[in-house]
Design an enzyme around this catalytic site. Structure first.
Site, PDB file in Angstrom:
ATOM      1  N   GLY A   1       0.842  -1.200   0.000  1.00  0.00           N
ATOM      2  CA  GLY A   1       0.000   0.000   0.000  1.00  0.00           C
ATOM      3  C   GLY A   1       0.871   1.241   0.000  1.00  0.00           C
ATOM      4  O   GLY A   1       2.091   1.165   0.182  1.00  0.00           O
ATOM      5  N   LEU A   2       0.228   2.380  -0.179  1.00  0.00           N
ATOM      6  CA  LEU A   2       0.939   3.657  -0.197  1.00  0.00           C
ATOM      7  C   LEU A   2       1.697   3.895   1.107  1.00  0.00           C
ATOM      8  O   LEU A   2       1.320   3.343   2.149  1.00  0.00           O
ATOM      9  CB  LEU A   2      -0.066   4.808  -0.361  1.00  0.00           C
ATOM     10  CG  LEU A   2      -0.798   4.934  -1.691  1.00  0.00           C
ATOM     11  CD1 LEU A   2      -1.836   6.063  -1.589  1.00  0.00           C
ATOM     12  CD2 LEU A   2       0.177   5.206  -2.832  1.00  0.00           C
ATOM     13  N   SER A   3       2.691   4.733   1.046  1.00  0.00           N
ATOM     14  CA  SER A   3       3.353   5.175   2.268  1.00  0.00           C
ATOM     15  C   SER A   3       2.290   5.815   3.167  1.00  0.00           C
ATOM     16  O   SER A   3       1.419   6.544   2.674  1.00  0.00           O
ATOM     17  CB  SER A   3       4.436   6.202   1.911  1.00  0.00           C
ATOM     18  OG  SER A   3       5.090   6.645   3.079  1.00  0.00           O
TER      19      SER A   3
ATOM     20  N   SER B   1      -0.105   4.306   4.608  1.00  0.00           N
ATOM     21  CA  SER B   1      -1.404   3.605   4.587  1.00  0.00           C
ATOM     22  C   SER B   1      -1.630   2.864   5.907  1.00  0.00           C
ATOM     23  O   SER B   1      -2.775   2.611   6.280  1.00  0.00           O
ATOM     24  CB  SER B   1      -1.482   2.631   3.401  1.00  0.00           C
ATOM     25  OG  SER B   1      -0.436   1.681   3.451  1.00  0.00           O
ATOM     26  N   GLY B   2      -0.557   2.490   6.578  1.00  0.00           N
ATOM     27  CA  GLY B   2      -0.691   1.814   7.876  1.00  0.00           C
ATOM     28  C   GLY B   2      -0.009   0.457   7.938  1.00  0.00           C
ATOM     29  O   GLY B   2      -0.162  -0.266   8.932  1.00  0.00           O
ATOM     30  N   LYS B   3       0.747   0.108   6.922  1.00  0.00           N
ATOM     31  CA  LYS B   3       1.372  -1.224   6.854  1.00  0.00           C
ATOM     32  C   LYS B   3       2.209  -1.529   8.099  1.00  0.00           C
ATOM     33  O   LYS B   3       2.036  -2.570   8.736  1.00  0.00           O
ATOM     34  CB  LYS B   3       2.266  -1.337   5.595  1.00  0.00           C
ATOM     35  CG  LYS B   3       1.549  -1.087   4.292  1.00  0.00           C
ATOM     36  CD  LYS B   3       2.493  -1.150   3.103  1.00  0.00           C
ATOM     37  CE  LYS B   3       3.591  -0.114   3.102  1.00  0.00           C
ATOM     38  NZ  LYS B   3       3.120   1.287   3.006  1.00  0.00           N
TER      39      LYS B   3
ATOM     40  N   SER C   1       5.910  -1.850  -2.150  1.00  0.00           N
ATOM     41  CA  SER C   1       5.898  -2.774  -3.303  1.00  0.00           C
ATOM     42  C   SER C   1       4.878  -2.333  -4.355  1.00  0.00           C
ATOM     43  O   SER C   1       3.864  -2.999  -4.560  1.00  0.00           O
ATOM     44  CB  SER C   1       5.667  -4.216  -2.847  1.00  0.00           C
ATOM     45  OG  SER C   1       4.607  -4.359  -1.936  1.00  0.00           O
TER      46      SER C   1
HETATM   47  P1  ADP Z   1       3.221   2.702   6.259  1.00  0.00           P
HETATM   48  O1  ADP Z   1       3.991   1.629   6.978  1.00  0.00           O
HETATM   49  O2  ADP Z   1       2.154   2.153   5.378  1.00  0.00           O
HETATM   50  O3  ADP Z   1       4.095   3.708   5.567  1.00  0.00           O
HETATM   51  P2  ADP Z   1       2.729   3.755   8.903  1.00  0.00           P
HETATM   52  O4  ADP Z   1       2.250   2.548   9.641  1.00  0.00           O
HETATM   53  O5  ADP Z   1       4.173   4.151   9.076  1.00  0.00           O
HETATM   54  O6  ADP Z   1       2.392   3.540   7.349  1.00  0.00           O
HETATM   55  O7  ADP Z   1       1.838   5.015   9.256  1.00  0.00           O
HETATM   56  C1  ADP Z   1       0.428   4.969   9.230  1.00  0.00           C
HETATM   57  C2  ADP Z   1      -0.161   6.076  10.119  1.00  0.00           C
HETATM   58  O8  ADP Z   1      -1.593   6.013  10.028  1.00  0.00           O
HETATM   59  C3  ADP Z   1       0.194   5.881  11.574  1.00  0.00           C
HETATM   60  O9  ADP Z   1       0.466   7.160  12.117  1.00  0.00           O
HETATM   61  C4  ADP Z   1      -1.091   5.272  12.173  1.00  0.00           C
HETATM   62  O10 ADP Z   1      -1.252   5.589  13.534  1.00  0.00           O
HETATM   63  C5  ADP Z   1      -2.174   5.927  11.321  1.00  0.00           C
HETATM   64  N1  ADP Z   1      -3.444   5.169  11.199  1.00  0.00           N
HETATM   65  C6  ADP Z   1      -4.677   5.710  11.298  1.00  0.00           C
HETATM   66  N2  ADP Z   1      -5.637   4.791  11.136  1.00  0.00           N
HETATM   67  C7  ADP Z   1      -5.015   3.606  10.920  1.00  0.00           C
HETATM   68  C8  ADP Z   1      -5.474   2.278  10.677  1.00  0.00           C
HETATM   69  N3  ADP Z   1      -6.771   1.973  10.616  1.00  0.00           N
HETATM   70  N4  ADP Z   1      -4.554   1.297  10.472  1.00  0.00           N
HETATM   71  C9  ADP Z   1      -3.243   1.604  10.510  1.00  0.00           C
HETATM   72  N5  ADP Z   1      -2.730   2.847  10.739  1.00  0.00           N
HETATM   73  C10 ADP Z   1      -3.616   3.856  10.946  1.00  0.00           C
END
Ligand code: ADP
Length: 204
Positions: free
Chosen positions: A36-38, A40-42, A110
């Site tokens: 998923g996008l940066s 996104s919550g991964k 990815s």
């Molecule tokens: P990624 O790894 O995709 O780049 P991050 O996990 O580093 O994303 O960051 C995602 C941000 O979104 C975090 O600050 C997290 O707290 C917030 N967030 C809000 N809602 C959600 C959700 N439902 N699931 C995951 N993260 C969430």
């Protein structure tokens, strides 16, 4: 994709069968591929899922985009070629962990479908579970979150080739799991992933 360079190398089979391994590990391992996008919550989801499974006594391990770029892939950048090599190496590492019987959480943007499909094929050829989990979020919400300030930098032209801004993201067409984090709490997202892991035959 990488070609075999070494010659005079021979595969050496072990004697531990997958069933025996399952008996030792008391679970079926496999790869959960979070794409998923940066922002996104991964990573946030993977960290929470890892914690829950660890507390249940499950062999689980997390591989994370940025972390891997500090070590194994420190010599790779963000060109299409380097992104492909990044994912290829991660895919091989996931396959090893999955073969070892570990539930492996891989969180990587990815962005290219072909690279993700190659990792899927690698697992399928080895008879190992591969579960693609699309951590979906509208770009506007990802930009609002911007936990690392990367979108701001990309919009200012300080980062080139940033996924979603001036580099493509090819969304999965048929992921095993879809987690729309824009309208879910973190707890809801984590629950969905845990259920998806079970529903796709891991942990049994
Ligand atoms: P990624 O790894 O995709 O780049 P991050 O996990 O580093 O994303 O960051 C995602 C941000 O979104 C975090 O600050 C997290 O707290 C917030 N967030 C809000 N809602 C959600 C959700 N439902 N699931 C995951 N993260 C969430």
């Amino acid at each position: 994709m990488a070609q075999q360079v070494a010659t005079n190398v021979h595969w050496h089979d072990g004697t531990v069968t997958r069933e025996e391994r399952k008996g030792c590990m008391k679970q079926t391992g496999g790869t959960i591929w979070l794409t998923g996008l940066s922002a996104s919550g991964k990573s946030t989801i993977a960290v929470a899922v890892e914690q829950v499974l660890c507390q249940q006594g499950r062999p689980v391990y997390r591989l994370d985009g940025d972390n891997i770029r500090f070590g194994l892939n420190k010599n790779l950048g963000f060109s299409a070629e380097d992104r492909a090599e990044n994912i290829r190496r991660i895919g091989e590492v996931c396959k090893l962990f999955a073969d070892a019987g570990v539930v492996t959480l891989a969180s990587f943007i990815s962005p290219y479908a072909a690279d993700r499909d190659a990792v899927r094929a690698l697992h399928q050829e080895a008879g190992l579970p591969f579960v693609e989990c699309y951590v979906e979020v509208p770009l506007e919400i990802a930009e609002e979150r911007d936990p690392k300030g990367l979108y701001k930098k990309a919009r200012a032209g300080e980062i080139k080739g940033f996924t979603g801004i001036d580099d493509p993201y090819e969304a999965p067409e048929n992921p095993e799991m879809l987690i729309p984090t824009g309208d879910k709490t973190l707890e809801e997202s984590v629950t969905m992933v845990l259920e998806g892991i079970q529903a796709n035959g891991l942990l049994d």
